[in-house]
Motif scaffolding. Structure first.
Motif, mmCIF file in Angstrom:
data_model
loop_
_atom_site.group_PDB
_atom_site.id
_atom_site.type_symbol
_atom_site.label_atom_id
_atom_site.label_comp_id
_atom_site.label_asym_id
_atom_site.label_seq_id
_atom_site.Cartn_x
_atom_site.Cartn_y
_atom_site.Cartn_z
ATOM 1 N N MET A 1 45.428 30.304 42.386
ATOM 2 C CA MET A 1 44.073 30.625 41.946
ATOM 3 C C MET A 1 44.100 31.913 41.150
ATOM 4 S SD MET A 1 41.909 29.754 45.419
ATOM 5 C CE MET A 1 43.150 30.453 46.506
ATOM 6 N N LYS A 2 43.641 31.865 39.919
ATOM 7 C CA LYS A 2 43.567 33.042 39.056
ATOM 8 C C LYS A 2 42.131 33.162 38.550
ATOM 9 C CE LYS A 2 46.870 33.877 36.070
ATOM 10 N NZ LYS A 2 47.678 33.831 34.809
ATOM 11 N N ILE A 34 43.661 35.954 46.403
ATOM 12 C CA ILE A 34 43.197 35.573 45.068
ATOM 13 C C ILE A 34 43.887 36.451 44.022
ATOM 14 C CG2 ILE A 34 41.203 35.237 43.584
ATOM 15 C CD1 ILE A 34 41.217 33.567 46.190
ATOM 16 N N GLU A 35 44.434 35.827 42.995
ATOM 17 C CA GLU A 35 44.994 36.569 41.872
ATOM 18 C C GLU A 35 43.859 36.908 40.913
ATOM 19 O OE1 GLU A 35 48.188 36.125 38.165
ATOM 20 O OE2 GLU A 35 48.043 34.543 39.694
ATOM 21 N N LEU A 36 43.530 38.202 40.830
ATOM 22 C CA LEU A 36 42.420 38.630 39.982
ATOM 23 C C LEU A 36 42.922 39.189 38.662
ATOM 24 C CD1 LEU A 36 39.967 40.488 42.416
ATOM 25 C CD2 LEU A 36 39.803 38.153 41.545
ATOM 26 N N VAL A 37 42.215 38.821 37.601
ATOM 27 C CA VAL A 37 42.415 39.450 36.290
ATOM 28 C C VAL A 37 41.173 40.303 36.073
ATOM 29 C CG1 VAL A 37 42.726 39.090 33.823
ATOM 30 C CG2 VAL A 37 43.746 37.482 35.465
ATOM 31 N N VAL A 38 41.307 41.603 36.285
ATOM 32 C CA VAL A 38 40.161 42.512 36.256
ATOM 33 C C VAL A 38 39.990 43.071 34.846
ATOM 34 C CG1 VAL A 38 39.125 44.576 37.281
ATOM 35 C CG2 VAL A 38 40.619 43.102 38.657
ATOM 36 N N SER A 39 38.742 43.156 34.405
ATOM 37 C CA SER A 39 38.475 43.747 33.090
ATOM 38 C C SER A 39 39.093 45.142 33.027
ATOM 39 C CB SER A 39 36.967 43.822 32.831
ATOM 40 O OG SER A 39 36.285 44.468 33.893
ATOM 41 N N ASP A 40 39.680 45.470 31.878
ATOM 42 C CA ASP A 40 40.417 46.734 31.733
ATOM 43 C C ASP A 40 39.577 47.950 32.089
ATOM 44 O OD1 ASP A 40 42.699 45.398 30.965
ATOM 45 O OD2 ASP A 40 42.233 45.517 28.829
ATOM 46 N N SER A 41 38.300 47.868 31.812
ATOM 47 C CA SER A 41 37.371 48.947 32.126
ATOM 48 C C SER A 41 36.005 48.330 32.359
ATOM 49 C CB SER A 41 37.316 49.960 30.971
ATOM 50 O OG SER A 41 36.903 49.330 29.773
ATOM 51 N N PRO A 42 35.081 49.054 32.981
ATOM 52 C CA PRO A 42 33.735 48.508 33.173
ATOM 53 C C PRO A 42 33.111 48.093 31.838
ATOM 54 C CG PRO A 42 34.036 50.494 34.470
ATOM 55 C CD PRO A 42 35.235 50.391 33.582
ATOM 56 N N CYS A 146 36.466 30.685 44.286
ATOM 57 C CA CYS A 146 37.784 30.737 43.651
ATOM 58 C C CYS A 146 38.550 29.443 43.897
ATOM 59 C CB CYS A 146 38.570 31.935 44.180
ATOM 60 S SG CYS A 146 37.815 33.546 43.834
ATOM 61 N N ARG A 147 38.496 28.946 45.128
ATOM 62 C CA ARG A 147 39.187 27.702 45.467
ATOM 63 C C ARG A 147 38.631 26.514 44.673
ATOM 64 N NH1 ARG A 147 41.778 25.009 49.859
ATOM 65 N NH2 ARG A 147 41.838 26.869 51.152
ATOM 66 N N LYS A 153 39.625 23.042 37.599
ATOM 67 C CA LYS A 153 40.558 23.090 36.469
ATOM 68 C C LYS A 153 41.674 22.071 36.639
ATOM 69 C CE LYS A 153 43.507 26.546 35.623
ATOM 70 N NZ LYS A 153 43.966 27.884 35.174
ATOM 71 N N LYS A 154 42.159 21.922 37.869
ATOM 72 C CA LYS A 154 43.195 20.916 38.112
ATOM 73 C C LYS A 154 42.679 19.522 37.779
ATOM 74 C CE LYS A 154 45.698 23.420 41.732
ATOM 75 N NZ LYS A 154 46.015 23.480 43.183
ATOM 76 N N MET A 155 41.415 19.253 38.128
ATOM 77 C CA MET A 155 40.835 17.949 37.793
ATOM 78 C C MET A 155 40.818 17.744 36.280
ATOM 79 S SD MET A 155 40.101 16.218 40.545
ATOM 80 C CE MET A 155 38.926 14.961 40.022
ATOM 81 N N LYS A 156 40.484 18.786 35.538
ATOM 82 C CA LYS A 156 40.411 18.694 34.079
ATOM 83 C C LYS A 156 41.777 18.400 33.455
ATOM 84 C CE LYS A 156 36.025 19.617 33.178
ATOM 85 N NZ LYS A 156 35.154 18.633 32.477
ATOM 86 N N ARG A 157 42.835 18.820 34.144
ATOM 87 C CA ARG A 157 44.183 18.676 33.576
ATOM 88 C C ARG A 157 45.004 17.587 34.262
ATOM 89 N NH1 ARG A 157 45.680 25.139 32.778
ATOM 90 N NH2 ARG A 157 44.055 25.548 31.235
ATOM 91 N N SER A 158 44.385 16.821 35.138
ATOM 92 C CA SER A 158 45.128 15.844 35.927
ATOM 93 C C SER A 158 45.375 14.547 35.159
ATOM 94 C CB SER A 158 44.375 15.542 37.227
ATOM 95 O OG SER A 158 43.115 14.948 36.954
#
Length: 445
Positions: A1-2, A34-42, A146-147, A153-158
């Motif tokens: 999960m990202k 959870i693997e988070l991609v956080v915005s570089d700054s607010p 997140c789950r 997304k997996k459904m979209k690519r299955s």
């Protein structure tokens, strides 16, 4: 999960408390795996929102959390909606917090109330969450988002393999290939029955022997079963397994009747049951909506899924039973049995003959309307005294939550996916994210 994590604020309001709440939310989700991609700054401007959106898309996030750390201005989150509106979104606002006996505000609650009005006017699908990052229920809901986003997304690519087409003229098993691809995601890959049979007949002996050994390690085999029947079923299993690997399939559905069950003389029950326990979502009779239901339940739960025909009900107990299909992992090892198929002019080969173990279950089927889809959802408890259907067919008897009379009114086909655990909350959130209506049978009061 990202998951993308966009911190929304205003230059004049991002004070120490807002920063503390932001860091706390990030930490709790990270601690939950959870693997988070956080915005570089607010994010305080449209430019910031665009740059952050590009970063999220470049890192292929499953969904995005719009974290309202304080008061903000509408153009900033609106830019994220414009750039990322096709992804699962969750808006997370925080109420006032108690500090030294005094309630303190960052303006997040006000921002939540304000921007919810925007989302509603836009008819924008977005999960709304209002709660403190140290509140267990709030964190649980965020993790659930997140789950579900990852599953969507997996459904979209299955990819689901379809061997043959719908069996026995089952209309509810038919589907619109393009609509399914657009609305839900799976690509349906057609495979001809002849391709499977020809491959099975030309396999090397060692591959077949290895599969026979695997099968014997999973289940007892009745003494009445001839070696030739075991070998033929094992060969079909290997052929299907090879095709799933070559075609990069997440699932496969085999039209058994009459090509396998009568002409080839080997029903697909044991092969698809075996594949299910090998991690390939598998079923039969060419019912792709059932396979899609199984795949969704699999992605949400991370577990093996099964299916059965809605055979009968007595009072509030529903019996689900396929001809001879049941994943071996659904029963205790001592109860598993493979035997000759029940005498019938249209079927030859071997089948599973055991009942599913007891436990909480989720039962699901998606149905196609005119340009739309809908999910019928039930939960219940598999009984400890489930009985074989007609003394031989694999089955499970389930005490349904809610009224069976209401279930009967809403039947949308005879095949239903089922799996262990209560995944109704996740399925309902999936419906919110995708816009697919979920019709859930109410639990008993």
């Amino acid at each position: 999960m990202k998951i993308g994590f966009a911190v929304l604020t205003h230059d004049d309001y991002y004070d120490a408390l807002a920063q503390q709440l932001t860091h706390q939310a990030i930490q709790t989700l990270t601690d939950a795996g959870i693997e988070l991609v956080v915005s570089d700054s607010p994010l305080t401007s449209q430019h910031d929102a665009v740059q952050s959106s590009v970063s999220f898309l470049g890192q292929d996030v499953d969904g995005v959390i719009l974290f309202l750390s304080s008061w903000m201005e509408c153009p900033v989150p609106m830019t994220l909606i414009q750039e990322l509106g096709h992804l699962p979104l969750m808006m997370w606002g925080v109420p006032m917090v108690m500090i030294d006996g005094i309630r303190q505000s960052t303006g997040s609650y006000v921002s939540f109330a304000m921007f919810q009005g925007v989302l509603d006017r836009l008819d924008q699908r977005c999960i709304r969450l209002l709660g403190a990052p140290d509140d267990p229920e709030t964190v649980r809901q965020a993790v659930l988002f997140c789950r579900v986003s990852a599953a969507a997304k997996k459904m979209k690519r299955s990819r689901i393999g379809l061997v043959g087409y719908s069996a026995m003229s089952i209309y509810p098993g038919t589907f619109d290939h393009l609509l399914l691809r657009r609305k839900i995601g799976p690509e349906i890959v057609h495979i001809d029955s002849y391709s499977v049979i020809r491959r099975a007949e030309n396999l090397d002996e060692q591959s077949v022997e290895n599969q026979i050994n695997w099968l014997r390690s999973r289940s007892r085999i009745d003494d009445r079963v001839p070696d030739s029947a075991i070998s033929r079923a094992a060969a079909v299993t290997v052929a299907l397994q090879q095709l799933t690997q070559e075609l990069d399939l997440d699932g496969i559905n085999v039209k058994c009747q009459p090509e396998f069950s009568k002409e080839f003389g080997s029903v697909a029950c044991v092969p698809v049951s075996s594949l299910a326990d090998m991690g390939v979502v598998s079923s039969c009779e060419g019912d792709i909506p059932c396979s899609v239901s199984m795949l969704l339940l699999h992605f949400l739960s991370g577990q093996t899924t099964s299916y059965g025909d809605s055979i009968n009900h007595v009072d509030n107990v529903l019996t689900l039973s396929a001809c001879g299909f049941m994943p071996y992992s659904f029963a205790d090892e001592k109860d598993r049995l493979i035997c000759p198929f029940m005498p019938h002019p249209g079927f030859k080969g071997i089948q599973n003959s055991f009942v599913a173990r007891s436990g909480k279950m989720t039962i699901l089927r998606i149905t196609e309307g005119v340009g739309s889809y809908k999910l019928l959802l039930m939960t219940g408890k598999a009984r400890t005294d489930s009985q074989l259907r007609q003394g031989i067919m694999p089955s499970v008897d389930v005490d349904i939550d809610g009224s069976m009379l209401e279930v009967v009114k809403r039947y949308n086909g005879q095949h239903y996916a089922f799996g262990y655990g209560d995944w109704s909350e996740a399925i309902n959130m999936y419906g919110q994210i995708t816009g697919i209506e979920v019709e859930q049978m109410a639990e008993k009061q």
